[in-house]
Every structure is written in C-alpha cells, then in structure tokens.
Scaffold this active site. Structure first.
Site, mmCIF file in Angstrom:
data_model
loop_
_atom_site.group_PDB
_atom_site.id
_atom_site.type_symbol
_atom_site.label_atom_id
_atom_site.label_comp_id
_atom_site.label_asym_id
_atom_site.label_seq_id
_atom_site.Cartn_x
_atom_site.Cartn_y
_atom_site.Cartn_z
ATOM 1 N N ARG A 62 26.341 -131.885 -51.442
ATOM 2 C CA ARG A 62 25.620 -132.972 -50.778
ATOM 3 C C ARG A 62 24.116 -132.877 -51.005
ATOM 4 N NH1 ARG A 62 29.755 -133.368 -45.959
ATOM 5 N NH2 ARG A 62 29.389 -131.156 -45.813
ATOM 6 N N LYS A 171 41.115 -121.428 -49.153
ATOM 7 C CA LYS A 171 41.601 -121.386 -47.785
ATOM 8 C C LYS A 171 40.536 -121.957 -46.858
ATOM 9 C CE LYS A 171 41.254 -117.763 -45.374
ATOM 10 N NZ LYS A 171 40.695 -116.563 -44.701
ATOM 11 N N ASP A 200 44.888 -117.529 -52.663
ATOM 12 C CA ASP A 200 44.837 -116.457 -51.678
ATOM 13 C C ASP A 200 44.251 -115.295 -52.469
ATOM 14 O OD1 ASP A 200 45.462 -114.023 -50.304
ATOM 15 O OD2 ASP A 200 46.801 -115.203 -49.036
ATOM 16 N N HIS A 201 43.019 -114.926 -52.197
ATOM 17 C CA HIS A 201 42.359 -114.005 -53.125
ATOM 18 C C HIS A 201 43.012 -112.623 -53.135
ATOM 19 C CE1 HIS A 201 40.115 -112.594 -49.565
ATOM 20 N NE2 HIS A 201 39.785 -111.532 -50.258
ATOM 21 N N GLU A 239 39.587 -104.119 -41.174
ATOM 22 C CA GLU A 239 38.198 -104.271 -41.627
ATOM 23 C C GLU A 239 37.271 -103.575 -40.651
ATOM 24 O OE1 GLU A 239 37.373 -108.258 -43.664
ATOM 25 O OE2 GLU A 239 38.452 -108.787 -41.852
ATOM 26 N N ASP A 258 43.281 -116.382 -40.076
ATOM 27 C CA ASP A 258 42.348 -115.899 -41.088
ATOM 28 C C ASP A 258 42.993 -114.870 -42.018
ATOM 29 O OD1 ASP A 258 39.661 -115.843 -42.133
ATOM 30 O OD2 ASP A 258 39.410 -113.866 -41.212
ATOM 31 N N HIS A 263 47.051 -113.614 -46.078
ATOM 32 C CA HIS A 263 46.967 -112.386 -46.878
ATOM 33 C C HIS A 263 48.124 -111.415 -46.603
ATOM 34 C CE1 HIS A 263 43.196 -114.046 -47.867
ATOM 35 N NE2 HIS A 263 42.468 -113.533 -46.893
ATOM 36 N N LYS A 362 39.394 -107.088 -37.132
ATOM 37 C CA LYS A 362 37.979 -106.834 -37.446
ATOM 38 C C LYS A 362 37.541 -105.643 -36.607
ATOM 39 C CE LYS A 362 36.891 -110.955 -39.571
ATOM 40 N NZ LYS A 362 36.825 -110.827 -41.031
HETATM 41 C C1 BG6 Z 1 38.871 -113.635 -45.993
HETATM 42 C C2 BG6 Z 1 38.646 -113.782 -44.517
HETATM 43 O O1 BG6 Z 1 39.932 -114.447 -46.410
HETATM 44 O O2 BG6 Z 1 39.171 -112.290 -46.301
HETATM 45 C C3 BG6 Z 1 37.566 -112.829 -44.032
HETATM 46 O O3 BG6 Z 1 38.277 -115.113 -44.218
HETATM 47 C C4 BG6 Z 1 37.861 -111.426 -44.475
HETATM 48 O O4 BG6 Z 1 37.443 -112.903 -42.612
HETATM 49 C C5 BG6 Z 1 38.152 -111.372 -45.956
HETATM 50 O O5 BG6 Z 1 36.743 -110.606 -44.159
HETATM 51 C C6 BG6 Z 1 38.614 -109.997 -46.393
HETATM 52 O O6 BG6 Z 1 38.705 -109.954 -47.778
HETATM 53 P P1 BG6 Z 1 38.542 -108.595 -48.562
HETATM 54 O O7 BG6 Z 1 38.765 -108.970 -49.989
HETATM 55 O O8 BG6 Z 1 37.166 -108.088 -48.279
HETATM 56 O O9 BG6 Z 1 39.591 -107.685 -48.023
#
Ligand code: BG6
Length: 512
Positions: A62, A171, A200-201, A239, A258, A263, A362
């Site tokens: 934008r 996502k 989904d990374h 995390e 999340d 994941h 977290k």
């Molecule tokens: C993301 C979440 O998909 O994955 C985050 O939105 C999270 O909240 C993150 O911190 C964790 O990814 P990674 O690759 O650091 O384990």
C-alpha cells in the site's frame, strides 16, 4: 544451472532443481516476513545459483515506495537477516531485476497496473515468464488479493501454455473451520489446487524433511513403527521468546492457532502417516490427510485431552521477564493461551491405543523442537528396575531445532566387575557430519514453489481436517474465557495441567 562451489549442500543436487524464468510478486512487501525471511531467501538462492537468469522480484504494497528505496530496504534486510553476508556483486544481479508497485489490495485498477508491469518485464526480455504471487499480508486482505488476481487475469494467465501462475499463501490459513472453508472456496474460485502453495515453514526445515528419509529409507524402523512397540509419541515445540512486539497478532491467535493446529500437526502427520506409494506431492499429502482423518474428536471435559495456560513472570536465561498479561498490547484480562498441550488418539491399525502428545508454548525453559518416539519397556525379567537396575525406555528423538539431529537412548552395561546398567544416548548431529550453514526453510519452500513441487506445502483438505479437530476446542476455550486457564512461570516447562495430561496414562514429558 551451474553448481556453486560455495555451498556443500549443493553438491550432487540434480539439475532439475533449477527454477524456470519467474517473476515473484510479494504482497506485503514492506512487512516483517519479507525483510526477515523472503528477501534473504531469494538472495541465498541466487548465491547458490538456483535462480534462473530471468528472475524478477516485484514488491507490492500500500505504501508508495520508489524502486530505489525498495532495493535499499531489501539490501538492508539481507545485511540484517541473511545467513550469509551481503556480497555486493551477488546482490547487484538481483537488484537490477527488483522493482516495486504501490497499490491497495482491494483496488482492481492497481492490479491492472501490476499486470501491465509484469507484461512490461516480459516485453523487455522477449519471452513469457511464470508468475509466483507470494501473499504475505495480514489475513484480512487475503480475499481481496485473490479476487483481484482473478479479476485482472493474473491468476489464469498461462493456463494451457505448459506453466501456470502460482500463489503462495502465508499463515494463518483461517482461524477456524468455517473461515478456512471460506478461504479455500475463495482460492478455488480463482486458482486450481495445483497452483496453490499453502505454507507451513516447518515443512521447509531440514530435519522435518529428514523425518521422511529416516522413516522410509531405513528398513529397521518400519517393523517397529506401530502400537506393538511404541508406547507413546511426544511432539514438543517450545520457545524461549515471549510475544515481543507481536501482541496485537497474538491476542487474536493464541498457541493453538499459532503453533499446534499447523506446525505440530504437520510433524504429527509425517510421523504417523502410512508409507506413501511415491515420493511425490499428492501421494504424500494423501497419506497425511488419511492419518489426520483417523484422529478421534478431543475430549474437552475435565481430565480430558487438552490443557492451556498463560505464562506469568519468571526467569529466562538468568534474566527476569514479565508475564503475558504485562506484555505490550495484551489485554489485562486476556484469555489467550500461550501454552497448549493436547493428547491425540489415532484410531487406525497402526496406532490405536498409542497416545500422541503435542505441546507448544512461549517463554518455556529452552528453545527446542523435537519428536520423541518412546518405545515400550522390555519385560523386566532379567534387568528389572525393582532389582536396582537403572533403565530407561528406548527413545528415538528427532531434534528439529536447535542442534539438529537424531538420537537413540539405549540401556548399556557400565564397565566393571558386576552388572550394572545405565541409559546412554547415541547421537547424530547435522552440524558435526555435514557442517553448519544449512539452507533456511524459506529458501527450500520458495524454490519448490517456483519449480512447481507441492510436497512441502499444505493441501486444502489437510488444512480443513486439522481445523475440524481443533475448532471445538477453540469454541470451548472462547466460551470459558479465563475460567480454567492454568499458569506457568516463564522459563519453566509448562503448567501442572500439561503434566496431568500425561500422568493420566502413567507418562511423563521428556526433558529435551
Ligand atoms: C510462527 C509463529 O509460525 O512460528 C511464531 O507465528 C513462532 O509465533 C514461529 O515464534 C516459530 O518458528 P521457528 O522457525 O522459529 O521455530
């Protein structure tokens, strides 16, 4: 495509991993993900010689940003976030093909300008190129973007000419079953499923891909991979970080949406699925969907299958950190969970009776993601714990991050003149065997989408099946508000409710 001598992971990479000429358009080009992940991914792919000569990057957003300024922002992002330092010569190659288009997401005229911009690139180089649209915006504009891609003719541009426009969708893919169904319907109104890459990374992480290789390239696992030998499976994605500056997003999301729904469920699907008939996208995704469908609805009553909690103030790595309710952008009476644990039952021949435990949170004690397969204990006739032997259940654990690798716990005799036992750990570490500097998940995923390989992406029915399982939990938690919300100190391994979930079956969380 020349193999770069700079990168050991490229040795022996087959030539077909090179992408065809492509314009990548990033929607949300001035956003966080673009700077942290997407631009560095493109840069590293280029350094590795995996981008075609006719590769073009178009930022779309934008905000009005001149081309030059966008290029400067991109080079700064590489300096800050790339796993490799910025090399001016490498960057210059991409920079020469990087431009920016400003426009609203619901502005059809702006999408027509984008279409003209892409046509201009094609005219310049005298050939058609495939277009890969990367939607990396807040979900509220997914719909308008998709619709405008359709309306401006960009989505269907090449259909029938051997290659297609493609779309990557970041996502969150919906926030419950109804919204995921709606999003899938919008997508299907514009793109065919084979054009769609839902990210989904976690699927791009090396060790997650290695899970398939370990399971299906080694003959020793398959005979043991079932209810006869496995006692339970634990999947942990913990995390250390809190919500940081993402409070606004996180309040609308929470741990279940999340991390768990996407994941950890991907990790579960790859761990529990049947062997696919081929190492290819549809065969693998068919098996993932089948196992997801075999999961039983969750018991949401007291003593049931779910636990949730929020962190309160505590210590992380020797430093005092505030509780969730004191973080920036968090409502003082927030009912958003920062930890969730789930017990799943898969009702099929392979897994019936084997609990699958998932947990994520977290501000936990340590950043660690792992899949632990706990095998049944041997009958205690020779070396019983009651006779003083120190024994552990055999555990095979896939360490997804950090310190990527695989380990197996075995019971061993302590050297000496009497028979005493001790559990020992046999480990394989990626960094020791292969060296460090593994490609980032986004490199693999962007390349796969360019090539047209959907193996590491989520199919529409996969997303829907997972939401179907979790939507009743989300609804129950929303209705309960803060009632029943457990707490855990930042820096701990989670709340008592998470432990109770396992204790009910006589199990304990592993300390990774
Ligand atoms: C993301 C979440 O998909 O994955 C985050 O939105 C999270 O909240 C993150 O911190 C964790 O990814 P990674 O690759 O650091 O384990």
């Amino acid at each position: 495509m020349a193999e770069s001598p700079r990168h050991p992971f490229l040795q022996g990479l087959s030539k077909h991993r090179g992408a065809p000429p492509t314009v990548v358009v990033i929607f949300g080009a001035s956003g966080d993900l673009t700077a942290r992940k997407l631009i560095p991914a493109v840069y590293n792919l280029s350094v590795d010689g995996l981008l075609p000569a006719d590769f073009y990057l178009v930022g779309y957003g934008r905000k009005a940003i001149p081309d030059d300024e966008f290029r400067t922002l991109a080079s700064e992002a590489i300096k800050e976030f790339s796993r490799r330092e910025l090399n001016e010569a490498d960057w210059a190659r991409i920079a020469a093909h990087t431009t920016y288009v400003a426009g609203g997401y619901d502005d059809k005229a702006a999408f027509d300008r984008l279409a003209a911009h892409i046509a201009g690139i094609e005219k310049n180089i005298g050939r058609e190129v495939q277009t890969l649209f990367y939607i990396s915006t807040p979900p509220s504009v997914f719909g308008p973007i998709l619709q405008n891609l359709g309306a401006s003719g960009l989505a269907g541009k090449y259909v029938g000419k051997g290659h297609h426009a493609k779309v990557i969708i970041e996502k969150p893919f919906g926030r419950d079953l109804a919204s995921a169904l709606e999003l899938n319907a919008t997508i299907r109104g514009v793109f065919a499923e084979h054009q769609v890459y839902r990210i989904d990374h976690y699927l791009g992480k090396e060790t997650v891909q290695d899970l398939l290789v370990q399971r299906f390239a080694n003959a020793i696992f398959e005979p043991l991979w079932n209810r006869n030998f496995i006692e339970s499976v634990q999947i942990t994605v913990a995390e250390e970080v809190g919500v940081g500056t993402r409070g606004g997003y996180y309040e609308q999301s929470g741990c279940l949406r999340d991390m768990i729904q996407n994941h950890t469920m991907q990790l579960l699907a790859l761990t529990a699925m049947e062997p696919p008939v081929a190492y290819e996208a549809e065969a693998i995704r068919d098996e993932k969907v089948k196992v997801l469908k075999a999961i039983q609805p969750l018991n949401l009553g007291a003593g049931g299958d779910v636990a949730r909690a929020q962190y309160v103030a505590g210590m992380i790595a020797g430093k005092a950190v505030p509780g969730y309710l004191e973080e920036e952008g968090i409502a003082p009476n927030s009912a958003t969970e920062t930890y969730a644990a789930i017990r799943l039952s898969i009702n099929n021949w392979r897994w019936q009776g084997v609990p699958f435990y998932l947990r994520s949170g977290k501000r936990m004690a340590r950043r660690v993601s792992e899949i632990a397969i706990n095998f049944r204990r041997p009958p205690g006739t020779l070396f019983a714990e009651s006779d003083g032997f120190n024994l552990a259940a055999n555990t095979l654990s896939f360490q997804i991050q950090p310190d990527e690798g695989l380990s197996l716990i075995l019971n061993t005799k302590i050297p000496g003149l009497e028979t005493r036992t001790q559990p020992v750990k046999m480990s394989f570490r990626y960094s020791t065997t292969f060296g460090s500097n593994t490609p980032e998940a986004y490199e693999r995923l962007v390349l796969d989408a360019m090539i047209g390989d959907g193996t590491l992406f989520i199919r529409g029915d996969e997303a829907e099946t997972s939401w179907k399982l979790y939507t009743p939990v989300l609804e129950a938690w929303a209705a309960a508000g803060r009632e029943g919300m457990d707490t855990y100190a930042a820096g701990s391994w989670g709340p008592p409710g998470g432990d109770a979930l396992l204790a009910r079956k006589g199990h304990l969380w592993r300390q990774p």
